[in-house]
Design a protein around this motif. Structure first.
Motif, PDB file in Angstrom:
ATOM      1  N   SER A  38     -18.051  17.743  37.966  1.00 32.98           N
ATOM      2  CA  SER A  38     -18.688  18.963  37.472  1.00 32.98           C
ATOM      3  C   SER A  38     -20.007  18.655  36.774  1.00 32.98           C
ATOM      4  O   SER A  38     -20.990  19.384  36.927  1.00 32.98           O
ATOM      5  N   GLY A  39     -20.060  17.555  36.022  1.00 34.59           N
ATOM      6  CA  GLY A  39     -21.297  17.188  35.342  1.00 34.59           C
ATOM      7  C   GLY A  39     -22.422  16.900  36.316  1.00 34.59           C
ATOM      8  O   GLY A  39     -23.580  17.249  36.077  1.00 34.59           O
ATOM      9  N   ALA A  40     -22.086  16.250  37.426  1.00 33.44           N
ATOM     10  CA  ALA A  40     -23.104  15.884  38.405  1.00 33.44           C
ATOM     11  C   ALA A  40     -23.528  17.043  39.295  1.00 33.44           C
ATOM     12  O   ALA A  40     -24.683  17.126  39.708  1.00 33.44           O
ATOM     13  N   TRP A  41     -22.603  17.957  39.606  1.00 31.43           N
ATOM     14  CA  TRP A  41     -22.865  18.904  40.691  1.00 31.43           C
ATOM     15  C   TRP A  41     -22.769  20.379  40.327  1.00 31.43           C
ATOM     16  O   TRP A  41     -23.014  21.237  41.181  1.00 31.43           O
ATOM     17  N   ALA A  42     -22.431  20.720  39.084  1.00 30.04           N
ATOM     18  CA  ALA A  42     -22.271  22.138  38.737  1.00 30.04           C
ATOM     19  C   ALA A  42     -23.559  22.923  38.937  1.00 30.04           C
ATOM     20  O   ALA A  42     -23.539  24.053  39.450  1.00 30.04           O
ATOM     21  N   ALA A  43     -24.705  22.351  38.534  1.00 36.16           N
ATOM     22  CA  ALA A  43     -25.971  23.058  38.705  1.00 36.16           C
ATOM     23  C   ALA A  43     -26.290  23.255  40.187  1.00 36.16           C
ATOM     24  O   ALA A  43     -26.799  24.301  40.599  1.00 36.16           O
ATOM     25  N   THR A  44     -25.974  22.243  41.007  1.00 36.87           N
ATOM     26  CA  THR A  44     -26.191  22.364  42.448  1.00 36.87           C
ATOM     27  C   THR A  44     -25.304  23.442  43.032  1.00 36.87           C
ATOM     28  O   THR A  44     -25.744  24.255  43.859  1.00 36.87           O
ATOM     29  N   ALA A  45     -24.041  23.467  42.609  1.00 38.49           N
ATOM     30  CA  ALA A  45     -23.107  24.477  43.107  1.00 38.49           C
ATOM     31  C   ALA A  45     -23.584  25.880  42.758  1.00 38.49           C
ATOM     32  O   ALA A  45     -23.523  26.800  43.585  1.00 38.49           O
ATOM     33  N   GLN A  46     -24.089  26.038  41.553  1.00 43.03           N
ATOM     34  CA  GLN A  46     -24.584  27.351  41.139  1.00 43.03           C
ATOM     35  C   GLN A  46     -25.792  27.763  41.977  1.00 43.03           C
ATOM     36  O   GLN A  46     -25.921  28.926  42.379  1.00 43.03           O
ATOM     37  N   THR A  47     -26.678  26.808  42.272  1.00 45.10           N
ATOM     38  CA  THR A  47     -27.874  27.106  43.063  1.00 45.10           C
ATOM     39  C   THR A  47     -27.531  27.475  44.490  1.00 45.10           C
ATOM     40  O   THR A  47     -28.117  28.395  45.074  1.00 45.10           O
ATOM     41  N   LEU A  48     -26.565  26.780  45.078  1.00 45.17           N
ATOM     42  CA  LEU A  48     -26.211  27.016  46.481  1.00 45.17           C
ATOM     43  C   LEU A  48     -25.396  28.290  46.673  1.00 45.17           C
ATOM     44  O   LEU A  48     -25.304  28.799  47.791  1.00 45.17           O
ATOM     45  N   GLY A  49     -24.789  28.786  45.622  1.00 45.54           N
ATOM     46  CA  GLY A  49     -24.043  30.036  45.741  1.00 45.54           C
ATOM     47  C   GLY A  49     -22.703  29.857  46.440  1.00 45.54           C
ATOM     48  O   GLY A  49     -22.067  28.805  46.342  1.00 45.54           O
ATOM     49  N   THR A  50     -22.298  30.882  47.183  1.00 41.76           N
ATOM     50  CA  THR A  50     -20.941  30.908  47.743  1.00 41.76           C
ATOM     51  C   THR A  50     -20.886  30.701  49.251  1.00 41.76           C
ATOM     52  O   THR A  50     -19.828  30.819  49.846  1.00 41.76           O
ATOM     53  N   SER A  51     -22.025  30.383  49.883  1.00 39.55           N
ATOM     54  CA  SER A  51     -22.037  30.276  51.347  1.00 39.55           C
ATOM     55  C   SER A  51     -21.424  28.973  51.857  1.00 39.55           C
ATOM     56  O   SER A  51     -21.168  28.832  53.049  1.00 39.55           O
ATOM     57  N   LEU A  52     -21.198  28.021  50.960  1.00 37.44           N
ATOM     58  CA  LEU A  52     -20.575  26.743  51.314  1.00 37.44           C
ATOM     59  C   LEU A  52     -19.368  26.515  50.418  1.00 37.44           C
ATOM     60  O   LEU A  52     -19.355  26.914  49.255  1.00 37.44           O
ATOM     61  N   HIS A  53     -18.355  25.843  50.963  1.00 39.01           N
ATOM     62  CA  HIS A  53     -17.198  25.450  50.161  1.00 39.01           C
ATOM     63  C   HIS A  53     -17.493  24.064  49.592  1.00 39.01           C
ATOM     64  O   HIS A  53     -17.313  23.043  50.266  1.00 39.01           O
ATOM     65  N   LEU A  54     -17.974  24.009  48.364  1.00 40.79           N
ATOM     66  CA  LEU A  54     -18.342  22.758  47.726  1.00 40.79           C
ATOM     67  C   LEU A  54     -17.140  22.179  46.989  1.00 40.79           C
ATOM     68  O   LEU A  54     -16.460  22.881  46.245  1.00 40.79           O
ATOM     69  N   VAL A  55     -16.905  20.893  47.198  1.00 41.13           N
ATOM     70  CA  VAL A  55     -15.784  20.188  46.590  1.00 41.13           C
ATOM     71  C   VAL A  55     -16.344  18.971  45.855  1.00 41.13           C
ATOM     72  O   VAL A  55     -16.871  18.050  46.473  1.00 41.13           O
ATOM     73  N   ALA A  56     -16.261  18.986  44.527  1.00 40.61           N
ATOM     74  CA  ALA A  56     -16.828  17.908  43.719  1.00 40.61           C
ATOM     75  C   ALA A  56     -15.736  17.298  42.837  1.00 40.61           C
ATOM     76  O   ALA A  56     -15.463  17.797  41.739  1.00 40.61           O
ATOM     77  N   PRO A  57     -15.104  16.229  43.287  1.00 36.23           N
ATOM     78  CA  PRO A  57     -14.020  15.629  42.501  1.00 36.23           C
ATOM     79  C   PRO A  57     -14.518  14.671  41.434  1.00 36.23           C
ATOM     80  O   PRO A  57     -15.613  14.105  41.532  1.00 36.23           O
ATOM     81  N   ASP A  58     -13.717  14.491  40.391  1.00 38.55           N
ATOM     82  CA  ASP A  58     -13.846  13.314  39.539  1.00 38.55           C
ATOM     83  C   ASP A  58     -13.194  12.176  40.319  1.00 38.55           C
ATOM     84  O   ASP A  58     -11.997  12.243  40.635  1.00 38.55           O
ATOM     85  N   GLN A  59     -13.960  11.149  40.659  1.00 40.93           N
ATOM     86  CA  GLN A  59     -13.363  10.032  41.377  1.00 40.93           C
ATOM     87  C   GLN A  59     -12.505   9.199  40.423  1.00 40.93           C
ATOM     88  O   GLN A  59     -12.648   9.279  39.204  1.00 40.93           O
ATOM     89  N   ALA A  60     -11.595   8.434  40.976  1.00 35.73           N
ATOM     90  CA  ALA A  60     -10.616   7.697  40.165  1.00 35.73           C
ATOM     91  C   ALA A  60     -11.302   6.847  39.100  1.00 35.73           C
ATOM     92  O   ALA A  60     -12.217   6.076  39.384  1.00 35.73           O
ATOM     93  N   GLY A  61     -10.855   7.018  37.860  1.00 32.66           N
ATOM     94  CA  GLY A  61     -11.431   6.288  36.738  1.00 32.66           C
ATOM     95  C   GLY A  61     -12.521   7.054  36.019  1.00 32.66           C
ATOM     96  O   GLY A  61     -13.037   6.583  35.001  1.00 32.66           O
ATOM     97  N   PHE A  62     -12.859   8.245  36.524  1.00 26.89           N
ATOM     98  CA  PHE A  62     -13.897   9.078  35.926  1.00 26.89           C
ATOM     99  C   PHE A  62     -13.304  10.434  35.545  1.00 26.89           C
ATOM    100  O   PHE A  62     -12.454  10.980  36.255  1.00 26.89           O
TER     101      PHE A  62
END
Length: 315
Positions: A38-62
């Motif tokens: 969420s820290g890395a990609w929340a602003a990008t997700a907000q900019t792109l809107g709802t036309s794409l299904h964006l999936v941004a995981p915390d990878q293991a250990g983060f």
């Protein structure tokens, strides 16, 4: 609208930020302490809107995703967990965007899942054979949890120092403290071995069938472009964007070529790949994977028109 939830992958929880309902795009963060999906990609997700299904995981250990019992972090775990996550979400085909460490994971995933991964965007990616651990990345991995470490790390990660605000430092310091126990096990000294762990073999790169767009910041000190050989230039069909004073773009090739005979650039302008749309862009937050990148913004995974942009010759 974004939402956060936990998905079980291989018996272990993975915390995920999701938004949109269109074609799936998996977004993989980098390796700095305190980083999260969420820290890395929340602003990008907000900019792109709802036309794409964006999936941004915390990878293991983060963030909120623990390292599975009996495992340790590394390229293999992160790649298998990313593949398992998309399987768990029922995504049969998806694009992958990765920043830094996430770029190496994205490329490894494209090689491991050639039928699922439709294309890759790798920003300031690690994984290039022969690329050494930079002093800046070593310092980022060593940053101590707390305000001083957060400020020092963020100042290394962004070109525009105005982005290193008190609120950004405080938020990152809190995230670093929360994840300190798990993060300590990921990149202990000597750290060059962990950069080596993220290196992709020629065989892995040769297994990539999806088009690849590589983006690199001209002023990037953490993974400096002058020391980063192109990880795909001789091994896979690709679209490449690297940079010098600004950026340069190579066309996608349908055959395996060297970067020298696949590039077309001039001082008058450079053709952007036929799968991206150029427009003005600016980093919005210190956690954003946009260190020095300018002028380019991608709409994935649907194809779009070619346009021209005044860019510098390739480095």
């Amino acid at each position: 609208m974004t939402a956060q939830r936990t998905v079980t992958v291989g018996g272990s929880p993975v915390h995920v930020l999701e938004s949109g309902t269109g074609p799936a795009v998996l977004m993989l963060h980098g390796s700095g302490p305190g980083t999260t999906g969420s820290g890395a990609w929340a602003a990008t997700a907000q900019t792109l809107g709802t036309s794409l299904h964006l999936v941004a995981p915390d990878q293991a250990g983060f963030g909120r995703t623990p390292i599975p019992p009996g495992s340790r972090g590394g390229l293999r775990l992160w790649t298998e967990q990313a593949a398992g996550l998309m399987d768990a979400l029922g995504a049969e085909r998806y694009a992958v965007v990765g920043h830094s460490m996430g770029g190496a994971v994205a490329l490894a995933l494209a090689a491991a899942r050639p039928r699922q991964v439709t294309r890759v965007v790798a920003v300031s990616t690690m994984g290039a054979p022969g690329a050494p651990l930079s002093a800046e990345l070593d310092a980022v991995w060593a940053a101590a949890p707390g305000p001083l470490g957060a400020r020092d790390m963020l100042s290394r990660l962004v070109l525009d120092q105005a982005l290193v605000t008190e609120s950004a430092v405080a938020a990152r310091a809190a995230a670093m403290r929360a994840g300190a126990a798990a993060y300590t096990s990921l990149f202990p000294p000597p750290r060059a071995r962990w950069a080596d762990d993220l290196t992709l073999s020629a065989r892995t790169l040769a297994g990539i069938r999806a088009p690849v767009l590589l983006v690199h910041g001209a002023e990037d000190r953490v993974t400096p472009s002058g020391r980063q050989p192109c990880p795909c230039s001789t091994t896979c069909p690709m679209s490449v964007c690297t940079c010098s004073a600004g950026a340069a773009t190579c066309r996608r090739s349908s055959t395996r070529t060297t970067s020298g005979d696949s590039c077309r650039a001039s001082s008058a302008g450079t053709e952007l790949p036929d799968r991206c749309d150029g427009s003005a862009a600016r980093p919005q937050a210190p956690d954003s994977p946009s260190v020095g990148e300018r002028r380019l913004r991608w709409t994935l995974p649907r194809p779009c028109r070619t346009r021209r942009s005044h860019l510098s010759p390739p480095c």
